[in-house]
Design an enzyme around this catalytic site. Structure first.
Site, PDB file in Angstrom:
ATOM      1  N   ASP A  36       1.650   0.156  -0.196  1.00  0.00           N
ATOM      2  CA  ASP A  36       1.892   0.042   1.241  1.00  0.00           C
ATOM      3  C   ASP A  36       1.196  -1.201   1.775  1.00  0.00           C
ATOM      4  OD1 ASP A  36      -0.840   0.645   1.729  1.00  0.00           O
ATOM      5  OD2 ASP A  36      -0.403   2.788   1.682  1.00  0.00           O
ATOM      6  N   LYS A  58       4.159   1.566   5.771  1.00  0.00           N
ATOM      7  CA  LYS A  58       4.487   2.142   7.066  1.00  0.00           C
ATOM      8  C   LYS A  58       3.863   1.289   8.161  1.00  0.00           C
ATOM      9  CE  LYS A  58       4.272   6.696   4.931  1.00  0.00           C
ATOM     10  NZ  LYS A  58       3.561   7.980   4.873  1.00  0.00           N
ATOM     11  N   MET A 173      -7.072   5.222  12.492  1.00  0.00           N
ATOM     12  CA  MET A 173      -5.701   5.050  13.006  1.00  0.00           C
ATOM     13  C   MET A 173      -5.551   5.580  14.426  1.00  0.00           C
ATOM     14  SD  MET A 173      -3.860   6.378   9.499  1.00  0.00           S
ATOM     15  CE  MET A 173      -4.846   7.889   9.525  1.00  0.00           C
TER      16      MET A 173
END
Length: 518
Positions: A36, A58, A173
């Site tokens: 990723d 993502k 996040m």
């Protein structure tokens, strides 16, 4: 067909060297790497030739591949009998959804291993000078997800328990929800004056830190348009940043620097960039190989057979030294065959390559190029003397032409060939197009020509215009001349044509850009 094996590997926070030894070993032996955007692109250069790279990253605004599809992909690859690495940023067990992937693998009786990584929850604050614990400030810390929407966060997090449970709170996040997070912490008892820091892209060239308090940090995030990914640190330990900053103080901090040297020679430049706090991006566009043509090999054998006839041997590069001795070995000779010859060299690296083989060359020239060599030894070179020039097939003809004009007999030997290399690298192309490569270094004319050729091969219509968006740094005047002829704007030229000279120029450039930012 037997089933393969899957390694669920933590890549660390971003700095490629923060991966574990075991994690790196897994990448090197993998047949396929599923990665990723939080995994350093540099790690992918450690993959073996022919291994498959599959991006499933993502982003906040879109998902390239749903988690269920990633799970299925890992199963399918393993059922092909492949060794698979699922490369995740940070540690795979800290909000990495490793449990879901491992469970799916177990359902299909696929063997897997979890390889822990350095979690971003502690590494990213550390790179900003913030320890998550401190003897006098915080004896414990919590790691909390901040990724979900406010309603789901409130269901998952017991704010009344979490708010004051530990001295330090680390939210992963959570940038998009910073307003809700701070409101809940204030509501449940954290003082408005509590320090808060957001560290974006920690340990990478884009690292950026925003500091405030619970009372004002959400407003600051909006004003600065501070974007994810970032780690949020709440607690008095944030105050340590003023005293413990270290990464930002390094001479090349915040600069991603493209290294185009051959892989066999890049390590010195790459290591020094890292030591100075920069982020090197290796993209070797040249490689040196033994000549294959029978005519060239015959010429080498003939020159070696006449070893006692030479009065001088001129070495102009480390490669020239290394391949010369490799040919000696192939011919079952050693350097004593050239006992009559005086040995001269250009540049400290070439001199050191000779010294490591027990050879002390003539007094080095004052400048690190062919012109300097001629100027230094000119009075001692007499008409009729024989000179051997072991070099690459793309070397300049200036030296041989000048020596012949002085009446010397010159034998030019192509002891190695320089070939175009460089796999297509979409990550590099993206970084260049997004202006995220701050400087491009060239250490030879062939690196200039080959980088432009590789970019054209990758579909870039105007490579020179693309590269000119970065700072162009050249090691010496000949390299700079080729760069200019290729349409590049040479911004930096090393005062001495050495790796250290190039690094000095980069450090001066970085310092000057710091002043401009102020």
């Amino acid at each position: 067909m037997s089933k393969g094996k899957v390694y669920l590997v933590g890549a660390g926070p971003g700095d490629a060297k923060l991966i574990t030894i075991k994690g790196l070993e897994c990448i090197k032996k993998a047949d396929a790497v599923v990665y990723d955007r939080l995994a350093s692109p540099r790690l992918l250069r450690q993959m073996k030739p022919g291994a498959r790279k599959i991006y499933v990253g993502k982003r906040t605004e879109r998902h390239t591949m749903k988690q269920e599809d990633i799970n299925k992909l890992l199963v399918d690859l393993a059922l092909e009998g492949l060794v698979v690495v699922r490369l995740k940023g940070g540690d795979p067990t800290v909000f990495g959804r490793v449990g879901e992937e491992a469970e799916e693998l177990r359902k299909h009786d696929i063997v897997y291993e979890i390889v822990p990584g350095i979690t971003s929850s502690i590494a990213v604050p550390a790179y900003a000078g913030i320890p998550v614990t401190h003897r006098n400030l915080a004896s414990s810390f919590s790691v909390i997800t901040g990724h979900e929407n406010p309603e789901k966060l409130d269901k998952m997090i017991k704010w009344d328990k979490v708010t004051n449970a530990t001295g330090t709170l680390v939210f992963m996040m959570g940038v998009a929800q910073i307003g809700h997070i701070t409101a809940q912490l204030l509501k449940h008892g954290r003082p408005a004056s509590t320090p808060v820091a957001l560290v974006r892209w920690g340990s990478r060239a884009e690292q950026e830190t925003l500091v405030g308090t619970l009372a004002d940090i959400a407003e600051k995030v909006a004003e600065r348009e501070f974007r994810p990914p970032a780690v949020i640190v709440v607690g008095d330990v944030v105050g340590q940043r003023d005293r413990l900053q270290w990464a930002e103080q390094m001479p090349l901090f915040g600069r991603r620097i493209l290294v185009t040297r051959s892989r066999s020679q890049a390590s010195e430049l790459v290591d020094r960039i890292e030591e100075l706090g920069g982020e090197p991006y290796e993209f070797p566009v040249i490689e040196t190989v033994m000549p294959e043509g029978e005519d060239k090999l015959a010429a080498i054998r003939e020159a070696f057979a006449a070893a006692e006839s030479y009065d001088w041997i001129f070495f102009t590069s480390v490669n020239g030294v290394e391949y010369f001795f490799e040919h000696l070995d192939r011919e079952d000779l050693d350097v004593r065959a050239f006992h009559r010859a005086k040995i001269a060299a250009v540049g400290p690296a070439t001199i050191e390559a000779l010294r490591s083989r027990g050879i002390r060359c003539e007094a080095p020239p004052e400048t690190f190029d062919a012109e300097g060599m001629i100027a230094s030894y000119g009075e001692r070179m007499l008409p009729g003397q024989c000179v051997l020039l072991p070099r690459g097939d793309l070397a300049r003809t200036w030296m041989s032409e000048t020596l012949r004009a002085c009446g010397l007999k010159v034998t030019e030997l192509d002891t190695y060939e320089t070939v175009l290399t460089g796999e297509d690298d979409e990550e590099l192309l993206d970084l260049l197009q997004e202006d995220k490569v701050h400087a491009v270094t060239f250490t030879s004319s062939s690196t200039v020509r080959n980088l432009i050729a590789v970019l054209k091969r990758m579909g870039e219509a105007d490579p020179a215009a693309l590269l000119n968006r970065s700072t162009i740094a050249c090691i010496g005047p000949q390299t700079a001349k080729t760069a200019k002829e290729s349409g590049l704007n040479v911004d930096l030229l090393a005062e001495e044509a050495t790796i250290e000279g190039l690094l000095t120029a980069l450090c001066v450039w970085k310092a000057s850009t710091n002043k401009m930012d102020l």
